[in-house]
Design a protein around this motif. Sequence first.
Motif, PDB file in Angstrom:
ATOM      1  N   GLN A 104      45.581  68.009 -47.973  1.00  0.00           N
ATOM      2  CA  GLN A 104      46.554  66.976 -47.594  1.00  0.00           C
ATOM      3  C   GLN A 104      46.742  66.931 -46.086  1.00  0.00           C
ATOM      4  OE1 GLN A 104      49.285  68.898 -50.872  1.00  0.00           O
ATOM      5  NE2 GLN A 104      50.263  67.042 -50.105  1.00  0.00           N
ATOM      6  N   ALA A 105      46.732  68.109 -45.453  1.00  0.00           N
ATOM      7  CA  ALA A 105      47.034  68.190 -44.030  1.00  0.00           C
ATOM      8  C   ALA A 105      46.006  67.455 -43.170  1.00  0.00           C
ATOM      9  CB  ALA A 105      47.119  69.649 -43.599  1.00  0.00           C
ATOM     10  N   GLU A 106      44.744  67.487 -43.561  1.00  0.00           N
ATOM     11  CA  GLU A 106      43.712  66.818 -42.756  1.00  0.00           C
ATOM     12  C   GLU A 106      43.947  65.312 -42.715  1.00  0.00           C
ATOM     13  OE1 GLU A 106      38.872  66.672 -42.107  1.00  0.00           O
ATOM     14  OE2 GLU A 106      39.697  67.629 -43.907  1.00  0.00           O
ATOM     15  N   SER A 107      44.255  64.736 -43.866  1.00  0.00           N
ATOM     16  CA  SER A 107      44.532  63.302 -43.918  1.00  0.00           C
ATOM     17  C   SER A 107      45.796  62.969 -43.123  1.00  0.00           C
ATOM     18  CB  SER A 107      44.685  62.864 -45.375  1.00  0.00           C
ATOM     19  OG  SER A 107      45.083  61.520 -45.457  1.00  0.00           O
ATOM     20  N   PHE A 108      46.798  63.818 -43.260  1.00  0.00           N
ATOM     21  CA  PHE A 108      48.066  63.606 -42.550  1.00  0.00           C
ATOM     22  C   PHE A 108      47.850  63.705 -41.038  1.00  0.00           C
ATOM     23  CE2 PHE A 108      52.296  64.460 -41.012  1.00  0.00           C
ATOM     24  CZ  PHE A 108      53.136  63.762 -41.878  1.00  0.00           C
ATOM     25  N   TYR A 109      47.069  64.677 -40.614  1.00  0.00           N
ATOM     26  CA  TYR A 109      46.792  64.867 -39.184  1.00  0.00           C
ATOM     27  C   TYR A 109      46.031  63.671 -38.617  1.00  0.00           C
ATOM     28  CZ  TYR A 109      44.908  66.939 -34.894  1.00  0.00           C
ATOM     29  OH  TYR A 109      44.558  67.181 -33.588  1.00  0.00           O
ATOM     30  N   ASN A 110      45.086  63.152 -39.375  1.00  0.00           N
ATOM     31  CA  ASN A 110      44.344  61.972 -38.930  1.00  0.00           C
ATOM     32  C   ASN A 110      45.259  60.754 -38.808  1.00  0.00           C
ATOM     33  OD1 ASN A 110      41.883  63.328 -38.735  1.00  0.00           O
ATOM     34  ND2 ASN A 110      41.330  62.900 -40.856  1.00  0.00           N
ATOM     35  N   SER A 111      46.233  60.663 -39.711  1.00  0.00           N
ATOM     36  CA  SER A 111      47.211  59.571 -39.624  1.00  0.00           C
ATOM     37  C   SER A 111      48.071  59.723 -38.371  1.00  0.00           C
ATOM     38  CB  SER A 111      48.105  59.561 -40.864  1.00  0.00           C
ATOM     39  OG  SER A 111      47.356  59.291 -42.028  1.00  0.00           O
ATOM     40  N   PHE A 112      48.388  60.975 -38.044  1.00  0.00           N
ATOM     41  CA  PHE A 112      49.152  61.262 -36.830  1.00  0.00           C
ATOM     42  C   PHE A 112      48.373  60.805 -35.594  1.00  0.00           C
ATOM     43  CE2 PHE A 112      49.729  64.270 -33.309  1.00  0.00           C
ATOM     44  CZ  PHE A 112      51.081  64.105 -33.040  1.00  0.00           C
ATOM     45  N   LEU A 113      47.105  61.133 -35.528  1.00  0.00           N
ATOM     46  CA  LEU A 113      46.278  60.722 -34.389  1.00  0.00           C
ATOM     47  C   LEU A 113      46.175  59.200 -34.311  1.00  0.00           C
ATOM     48  CD1 LEU A 113      43.331  63.287 -34.648  1.00  0.00           C
ATOM     49  CD2 LEU A 113      45.173  63.277 -32.946  1.00  0.00           C
ATOM     50  N   GLU A 114      46.026  58.577 -35.456  1.00  0.00           N
ATOM     51  CA  GLU A 114      45.931  57.121 -35.493  1.00  0.00           C
ATOM     52  C   GLU A 114      47.207  56.473 -34.974  1.00  0.00           C
ATOM     53  OE1 GLU A 114      45.246  53.523 -38.778  1.00  0.00           O
ATOM     54  OE2 GLU A 114      45.004  55.625 -39.360  1.00  0.00           O
ATOM     55  N   GLN A 115      48.360  57.036 -35.356  1.00  0.00           N
ATOM     56  CA  GLN A 115      49.644  56.508 -34.891  1.00  0.00           C
ATOM     57  C   GLN A 115      49.804  56.707 -33.383  1.00  0.00           C
ATOM     58  OE1 GLN A 115      51.781  54.863 -36.926  1.00  0.00           O
ATOM     59  NE2 GLN A 115      53.059  54.384 -35.160  1.00  0.00           N
ATOM     60  N   LEU A 116      49.347  57.851 -32.880  1.00  0.00           N
ATOM     61  CA  LEU A 116      49.381  58.099 -31.435  1.00  0.00           C
ATOM     62  C   LEU A 116      48.576  57.042 -30.687  1.00  0.00           C
ATOM     63  CD1 LEU A 116      48.932  61.935 -30.735  1.00  0.00           C
ATOM     64  CD2 LEU A 116      50.839  60.502 -30.017  1.00  0.00           C
ATOM     65  N   ARG A 117      47.399  56.765 -31.202  1.00  0.00           N
ATOM     66  CA  ARG A 117      46.510  55.803 -30.530  1.00  0.00           C
ATOM     67  C   ARG A 117      47.078  54.389 -30.590  1.00  0.00           C
ATOM     68  NH1 ARG A 117      42.119  59.315 -33.180  1.00  0.00           N
ATOM     69  NH2 ARG A 117      41.324  60.516 -31.388  1.00  0.00           N
ATOM     70  N   LYS A 118      47.735  54.051 -31.701  1.00  0.00           N
ATOM     71  CA  LYS A 118      48.345  52.730 -31.817  1.00  0.00           C
ATOM     72  C   LYS A 118      49.525  52.589 -30.862  1.00  0.00           C
ATOM     73  CE  LYS A 118      47.259  51.597 -36.641  1.00  0.00           C
ATOM     74  NZ  LYS A 118      47.849  51.373 -37.992  1.00  0.00           N
ATOM     75  N   SER A 119      50.232  53.697 -30.649  1.00  0.00           N
ATOM     76  CA  SER A 119      51.436  53.657 -29.822  1.00  0.00           C
ATOM     77  C   SER A 119      51.145  53.789 -28.332  1.00  0.00           C
ATOM     78  CB  SER A 119      52.397  54.782 -30.247  1.00  0.00           C
ATOM     79  OG  SER A 119      52.723  54.679 -31.611  1.00  0.00           O
ATOM     80  N   TYR A 120      49.927  54.227 -28.013  1.00  0.00           N
ATOM     81  CA  TYR A 120      49.574  54.463 -26.613  1.00  0.00           C
ATOM     82  C   TYR A 120      48.219  53.810 -26.356  1.00  0.00           C
ATOM     83  CZ  TYR A 120      49.173  57.250 -22.268  1.00  0.00           C
ATOM     84  OH  TYR A 120      49.045  57.658 -20.971  1.00  0.00           O
ATOM     85  N   ARG A 121      47.429  54.412 -25.500  1.00  0.00           N
ATOM     86  CA  ARG A 121      46.084  53.913 -25.216  1.00  0.00           C
ATOM     87  C   ARG A 121      45.071  54.812 -25.913  1.00  0.00           C
ATOM     88  NH1 ARG A 121      45.840  53.444 -18.805  1.00  0.00           N
ATOM     89  NH2 ARG A 121      43.633  53.197 -19.340  1.00  0.00           N
TER      90      ARG A 121
END
Length: 222
Positions: A101-118
Amino acid sequence: MKAVVQRVTRASVTVGGEQISAIGRGICVLLGISMEDSQKELEHMVRKILNLRVFEDESGKHWSKSVMDKEYEVLCVSQFTLQCALKGNKPDFHLAMPTEQAESFYNSFLEQLRKSYRPELIRDGKFGAYMQVHIQNDGPVTIELESPAPGAASSDPKQVSLEPGDCISLKGLSKLEKQQQRKEKIRAKGPSESSKERNAPRKEDRSASSGAEGDVSSEREP
């Protein structure tokens, strides 16, 4: 969700002797995901990381600018050991989200970071790998972040929201509110016993005038 944010002049990740990621000036984020974390905690942490003011402004004033303000880089590294619970001196990681579960969650975290920033300024390590993380801490400056525990939000109307997920609860009532409450309680109870006694016609204390012994206060109502 927990994070350790370090202000860096440079940082990199090496796996098997090969450097797989590196940044210059910016922040390095070590992220620990718990088994109770949800999208709400994810969004809270992304917002806090990107808006954390750990840099100085153009005039040299400290703690004024965030990584987004300065357009610096971000290096993220999954760090399940942040969810450690000691049993004596032995680390226990049962609070960490299971790997699948953590790998998918971590990837979602990175995706949200990229959407919120550059997106081009976000780097990461390799999830689940044995990594060497090289960090040149600038300052040093190290900030610990933790998302609110699930269900921690209060229904108490006396809370001041700073932003979604962040609140400071007011401790008690103001002096004026307390005074008003006391006045309302007194009105509800009616005249106090002492007030009744003061307003009631005084009876002659024959025992006192005749010199008889006894406690005059014994005639007072309880």
